[in-house]
Scaffold this motif. Structure first.
Motif, PDB file in Angstrom:
ATOM      1  N   ASP A 125       0.848  -1.185   0.000  1.00 33.53           N
ATOM      2  CA  ASP A 125       0.000   0.000   0.000  1.00 33.53           C
ATOM      3  C   ASP A 125       0.891   1.246   0.000  1.00 33.53           C
ATOM      4  N   PRO A 126       0.947   1.977  -1.107  1.00 32.98           N
ATOM      5  CA  PRO A 126       1.832   3.144  -1.181  1.00 32.98           C
ATOM      6  C   PRO A 126       1.435   4.285  -0.250  1.00 32.98           C
ATOM      7  N   SER A 127       0.215   4.257   0.304  1.00 35.03           N
ATOM      8  CA  SER A 127      -0.185   5.336   1.215  1.00 35.03           C
ATOM      9  C   SER A 127       0.309   5.093   2.645  1.00 35.03           C
ATOM     10  N   VAL A 128       0.999   3.946   2.855  1.00 36.29           N
ATOM     11  CA  VAL A 128       1.547   3.645   4.179  1.00 36.29           C
ATOM     12  C   VAL A 128       3.017   4.065   4.216  1.00 36.29           C
ATOM     13  N   THR A 129       3.353   4.847   5.236  1.00 34.27           N
ATOM     14  CA  THR A 129       4.753   5.244   5.451  1.00 34.27           C
ATOM     15  C   THR A 129       5.191   4.717   6.811  1.00 34.27           C
ATOM     16  N   VAL A 130       6.486   4.448   6.943  1.00 35.75           N
ATOM     17  CA  VAL A 130       7.032   3.958   8.200  1.00 35.75           C
ATOM     18  C   VAL A 130       8.147   4.897   8.644  1.00 35.75           C
ATOM     19  N   SER A 131       8.062   5.339   9.896  1.00 34.34           N
ATOM     20  CA  SER A 131       9.075   6.215  10.485  1.00 34.34           C
ATOM     21  C   SER A 131       9.772   5.490  11.618  1.00 34.34           C
ATOM     22  N   ALA A 132      11.065   5.742  11.760  1.00 34.53           N
ATOM     23  CA  ALA A 132      11.845   5.146  12.849  1.00 34.53           C
ATOM     24  C   ALA A 132      12.089   6.191  13.930  1.00 34.53           C
ATOM     25  N   TYR A 133      11.965   5.771  15.190  1.00 32.28           N
ATOM     26  CA  TYR A 133      12.215   6.629  16.345  1.00 32.28           C
ATOM     27  C   TYR A 133      13.340   6.015  17.166  1.00 32.28           C
ATOM     28  N   GLU A 134      14.358   6.803  17.452  1.00 29.05           N
ATOM     29  CA  GLU A 134      15.455   6.302  18.284  1.00 29.05           C
ATOM     30  C   GLU A 134      15.064   6.269  19.759  1.00 29.05           C
ATOM     31  N   SER A 135      14.195   7.205  20.175  1.00 31.25           N
ATOM     32  CA  SER A 135      13.667   7.165  21.540  1.00 31.25           C
ATOM     33  C   SER A 135      12.209   6.723  21.453  1.00 31.25           C
TER      34      SER A 135
END
Length: 190
Positions: A125-135
């Protein structure tokens, strides 16, 4: 030997305690050491009836917990692993030093296969984005948990729980991944 965790069931909150990885040296098994350690640990936590003891025993300890301690096996939780260091994995499975050393030679091939798999995998699904959080984004995780509204017996996953479990524990070294669809948080992995 035990970890206290806030629990919830149908709106009632209480303390749950879970044993950590209890290990008895083979020379001392069968001598009540296991039971003495469990009893002593429970004495520290159990002061009234607002608690539940639960655990996720290894396959080789299920018999001890069910037969000797009177626990009931409720469900088997499926598990899966992604192996990153083949030498460590093989070394943990066997005491054969030669096999462990040989697996080290395969590490570059193994890493390459993992990288190729990761590079060729595409989002459905191209409308899904994933972000990474270090904290740990504890408020965001709490909000997501509250929108899911799980039913039944559960760990009360509030902001304090996520901070304690993912930030302050001695083994804590987590990166959190948050998935968004059209800007709305739809999932997380820590």
């Amino acid at each position: 030997g035990f970890v206290p965790v806030p629990m919830e069931f149908e709106g009632s909150e209480f303390l749950g305690i879970s044993p950590t990885d209890l290990v008895i040296h083979p020379d001392h098994r069968g001598g009540m050491t296991f039971s003495e350690l469990v009893d002593r640990g429970m004495e520290e936590f159990v002061d009234d009836n607002t608690w539940l003891t639960y655990g996720q025993p290894r396959e080789d300890t299920v018999d001890v917990w069910t037969r000797l301690r009177g626990w009931s096996k409720v469900e088997t939780v499926p598990r899966s692993w992604r192996i990153n260091r083949i030498q460590t994995f093989v070394g943990d499975l066997t005491e054969n030093k030669l096999l462990s050393t040989l697996s080290m030679a395969g590490q570059p091939v193994f890493l390459s296969a993992n990288l190729i798999d990761r590079a060729t995998r595409k989002s459905t699904d191209p409308s899904v984005t994933v972000s990474a959080y270090e904290s740990v984004p504890s408020e965001l995780l709490q909000d997501l948990y509250e929108t899911i509204s799980p039913s039944g017996l559960q760990i009360n996953r509030n902001k304090q729980f996520y901070e304690w479990r993912l930030s302050k524990a001695s083994h804590a070294d987590y990166r959190t991944f948050v998935a968004r669809k059209d800007g709305d948080v739809v999932g997380a992995l820590a």
